[in-house]
Enzyme design. Structure first.
Site, PDB file in Angstrom:
ATOM      1  NE  ARG A   1       2.604  -6.427  10.691  1.00 24.79           N
ATOM      2  CZ  ARG A   1       2.126  -5.738   9.678  1.00 24.79           C
ATOM      3  NH1 ARG A   1       2.824  -4.749   9.162  1.00 24.79           N
ATOM      4  NH2 ARG A   1       0.959  -6.025   9.153  1.00 24.79           N
TER       5      ARG A   1
ATOM      6  CE  LYS B   1      -0.077   0.421   4.637  1.00 27.54           C
ATOM      7  NZ  LYS B   1      -0.297   1.079   5.834  1.00 27.54           N
ATOM      8  CB  THR B   2       4.095   2.191   1.547  1.00 25.91           C
ATOM      9  OG1 THR B   2       3.639   1.750   2.815  1.00 25.91           O
ATOM     10  CG2 THR B   2       4.847   3.491   1.716  1.00 25.91           C
TER      11      THR B   2
ATOM     12  CG  ASP C   1      -0.675   4.933   5.255  1.00 28.42           C
ATOM     13  OD1 ASP C   1      -1.422   3.988   4.961  1.00 28.42           O
ATOM     14  OD2 ASP C   1       0.544   4.809   5.457  1.00 28.42           O
ATOM     15  CD  GLU C   2      -1.240   2.185   8.994  1.00 29.70           C
ATOM     16  OE1 GLU C   2      -2.221   1.415   9.033  1.00 29.70           O
ATOM     17  OE2 GLU C   2      -0.072   1.789   8.963  1.00 29.70           O
TER      18      GLU C   2
ATOM     19  CD  GLN D   1      -2.662  -4.430   8.820  1.00 26.76           C
ATOM     20  OE1 GLN D   1      -1.653  -4.017   9.362  1.00 26.76           O
ATOM     21  NE2 GLN D   1      -2.762  -4.562   7.506  1.00 26.76           N
TER      22      GLN D   1
END
Length: 778
Positions: A603, A32-33, A219-220, A250
DNA sequence: CGTACTAGTCTTTTT
DNA sequence: GACTAGTACG
């Protein structure tokens, strides 16, 4: 358009949907980044958007930094004028320019949580509120939640109706607001709230920013709260070019006000929104993804999606159960050391994740013992260490004369023989004259009852004045050095025999280097900016990526990061998921923990090891916890379930009853999920609530563990819920070893134990926990 | 005014 | 168990 070729079709779709609202549901590790960076590049490069018109909001400064660098490398230059920042730093920037509209000075200070607590304590004292009745913490968290929801203190009071407790909080909320306003200070939540207020009150200012930020990316997004949502909505309402990226699975910041419906309902708020799902994972092996998918599938409130990868199966997930938390730490360090020795990994590719910061201590000790390089993220923030806060308080005093908190903090640090009584007298005077504390100090000779201490105050004021005159000519580093040498702060530390004096000096030197770096990077930077920046750093921000060190951090801290090898420690009921979530009457509390498990698992790129200890000391109590439900939710075939060495659990050479070789490992997996244990009744398979041990008293230290185990067994038998009912009831006469005889007034069942209220003949009413008090029925 | 001891509280998680 | 605030004493 070469760089678009490296994207998969979904990603490309997201990058090229530049106009109108866009929701990108980006699963963990789905790049996504990458998408955001490419999208920015595409806007500038292909759509001819002026970088100046782009705003990207990230969660941490580190993420912002990374994004900016990556945009830079992609498009050459021009990335400088993009606003990439966190919500908080963005708001600070805006408020610095315009907050005078709201009646604050533009050089306002930012209060951290400690500062807020100090303010609240003073309010409690001033309004003589009994902190037995309600705790400062509780009030502050109520205020914080209200602010997250954009509820003002007036509304708060109105909402709570005739509820007395609510009324008290409402009043404190109002007082707290006033105190902060007087100090020209904003807390973290205010940064967002005041910016929203500014935009609502001053439409021309809002329009100004709407024009500037024609393309907004967040973002997030799953972690935004209502206030942040409103802020973004206001900014985006004119051009509606709002792109939000997030993953509802998340969302792990509910406790901080994150409102998951922001992402779940995005399409309702923006009906014309385009939705793109990114489900291809580029990070983890299939086994890891399968495990993550299996765990998260147990949650009910989520957007359906499923991650896949073409990376191949990979190793199974390593599950290790050990006897104690010490062995857990050893197992981690042994494994890492071994893998590095065999050339399978480097330290910098490993991370150890845990639920609570407190767990880091044992792990850290093991890393030190083994000589493995490591870095701990989190815990006590660098800038909240005492010595750092002291120095910063000097800077704040120099900078903002109305910041009473800062002045009071340092007025007697280092010791100047200005005690509490003097401070109180000055405070009273300040209050009566409507002055700030510092302004009152300036009139020391007019304050009644000070006597010769007045001269000490004057000396202090003069010292600060000298610093102020230095402020303009000195860099921040020089200013700090001047403070240290004039006050003799470091000298006092050097001469003190405190154990950690050296560390403190070390920290101060670190602060000086940071100031120096700031002076160099921001030639225009002012003291105000430095202080603001410093109050908004997160721990993760200062992690160097290229250091070859194992990273230790909480699961929360790990969000957004990835590592080749991940160790999740403390996978036990009562630890992860934590006690609080297990006993929360709201079932979504467990779902939040599960999302945290999902974050933790995803992760890992290659190897994931989950550990749990049978026995662990928490807050001075030895606990025996069952394996975490999240481990049991992972399909057995994905786990190697290698028993952690089939030793018997022993203490001081004594074998403990109830542990048979390997018995636990087998049974743990056969038992039904969520605590429906098989018929054997050893302590390990008791539910968490059955496993809390009474505090160990000095008399019975030696065989304490076997005693504890034995009594755990009986506790299970005694009560179905695992908590032993005390052998007395309301109205009974009881004997306490210290307080003597008394009458039981009340018995109530708390999550951990029975709470007993006893009216003692000699000392009056006491409330105690049954397991601790060991009351004897008469 | 400063120090030394005691009692109570605490833990989720953080910008 | 660790830390902190509060209190008693010098």
């Amino acid at each position: 358009m070469g760089y678009l070729d490296t994207l998969n079709p979904r990603q490309k779709e997201a990058v090229m949907a530049t106009d109108g609202p866009l929701l990108i549901l980006a699963g963990a590790g789905s790049g996504k980044t990458r998408v955001l960076v490419h999208r920015i590049a595409y806007l500038i490069d292909k759509e001819g958007v002026n970088p100046w018109n782009i705003l990207a909001i990230t969660f941490t400064n580190k993420a912002a930094e990374e994004m900016r660098t990556r945009v830079d490398t992609l498009i050459g230059q021009g990335a400088d004028s993009i606003w990439v920042s966190t919500f908080h730093s963005m708001c600070v920037r805006i408020l610095r320019r315009h907050i005078d509209i709201l009646g604050y000075d533009n050089n306002f200070t930012i209060y951290d949580t400690d500062d807020s607590k100090t303010v609240m304590k003073e309010l409690f004292k001033r309004l003589s509120i009994d902190n037995k009745y309600i705790k400062e913490r509780a009030v502050l968290s109520a205020i914080s939640s209200a602010k997250d929801e954009l509820i003002s203190c007036e509304e708060y009071k109105k909402n709570c109706g005739s509820d007395y407790r609510g009324e008290v909080i409402g009043n404190l909320y109002a007082e707290y607001e006033e105190a902060l306003h007087k100090a020209n200070a904003l807390d973290f939540d205010d940064l967002i709230v005041k910016t929203v207020e500014l935009f609502r009150r001053a439409p021309q200012v809002l329009e100004n920013y709407q024009e500037r930020f024609r393309y907004i990316m967040v973002d997030e997004y799953q972690d935004t709260n209502t206030a942040q949502f409103e802020l973004v909505s206001l900014l985006a309402s004119k051009y509606r070019n709002l792109c939000v990226v997030g993953d509802d699975d998340q969302s792990i910041y509910k406790f901080r006000g994150a409102n998951i419906s922001n992402i779940l309902d995005f399409e309702k708020v923006y009906p014309e929104a385009k939705v793109v799902k990114l489900e291809q994972n580029y990070r983890s092996t299939q086994n890891i993804l399968d495990a993550a998918n299996a765990v998260i599938a147990n949650n009910s409130e989520r957007k359906d999606k499923s991650l896949w990868t073409d990376k191949g199966q990979g190793s199974r997930i390593h599950f290790r159960q050990v006897d104690t938390a010490y062995e857990e730490a050893d197992a981690v360090t042994d494994d890492i050391a071994g893998a590095v020795r065999k050339g399978q990994t480097r330290y910098g590719d490993c991370a150890v994740l845990y639920r609570t910061n407190a767990q880091s201590r044992l792990l850290e000790e093991a890393f030190v013992r083994e000589g493995i390089p490591y870095n701990i993220v989190g815990g006590v923030n660098f800038y909240s260490r005492r010595e750092i806060k002291d120095i910063l308080a000097y800077l704040k005093t120099i900078e903002n004369a109305s910041d009473d908190l800062a002045v009071k903090r340092i007025i007697n640090v280092p010791k100047r023989s200005i005690g509490q009584t003097t401070v109180n007298k000055v405070s009273d005077y300040a209050l009566s004259q409507g002055l700030s504390f510092f302004a009152a100090l300036c009139e020391a000779d007019r304050i009644p009852g000070l006597g010769k201490t007045a001269s000490k105050l004057t000396a202090f004021v003069n010292m600060i004045r000298v610093f102020r005159s230095e402020e303009d000519m000195f860099g921040i580093r020089q200013l700090i050095e001047s403070v240290i040498s004039t006050t003799g702060y470091v000298k006092e530390l050097e001469e003190s025999d405190e154990e950690d004096a050296e560390d403190r000096i070390e920290n101060i030197n670190e602060l000086i280097s940071k100031a120096e770096a700031y002076d160099e990077e921001e030639s225009e930077g002012t003291l105000t900016d430095f202080l603001a920046e410093v109050s908004l750093v997160a721990d993760i921000d200062s992690v160097e990526d290229d250091a070859d060190k194992v990273l230790l951090m909480t699961l929360h801290g790990a969000k957004g990061l990835e590592f080749s090898r991940v160790y999740i420690a403390g996978a036990e009921e009562g630890v992860f998921p934590g006690m609080a979530s297990i006993y929360d009457e709201d079932p979504t509390a467990i779902e939040e923990e599960r999302r945290l498990a999902y974050v933790g698992i995803t992760r890992a790129k290659d190897e994931l090891t989950i550990l749990s200890a049978k026995m662990r000391m928490i807050r001075g109590e030895t606990q025996y916890n069952a394996v975490s439900r999240f481990v049991k939710e992972i399909p057995e075939e994905l786990l190697d379930n290698r028993p952690a060495g089939n030793r018997q659990l022993t203490y001081d050479g004594q074998r403990l009853d109830g542990y048979e070789e390997g018995s636990y490992e087998r049974n743990a997996f056969k038992s039904s999920p969520y605590g429906g244990y098989a018929d054997r009744s050893d302590a390990f398979r008791a539910r968490p609530k059955a496993t809390i041990r009474p505090k160990i008293t000095p008399e019975d230290t030696k065989p304490y563990i076997s005693k504890a185990v034995a009594s755990a067994g009986s506790a299970v038998k005694a009560g179905g819920n695992g908590i032993t009912h005390p052998g007395y009831d309301v109205g009974d006469r009881v004997l306490h070893t210290k307080y003597g005889e008394g009458t039981v007034k009340n018995i109530s069942l708390e999550p951990r134990d029975y709470k007993v209220t006893v009216e003692f003949d000699a000392v009056g009413q006491k409330i105690m926990y049954a397991a601790f008090a060991k009351l004897k029925k008469l």
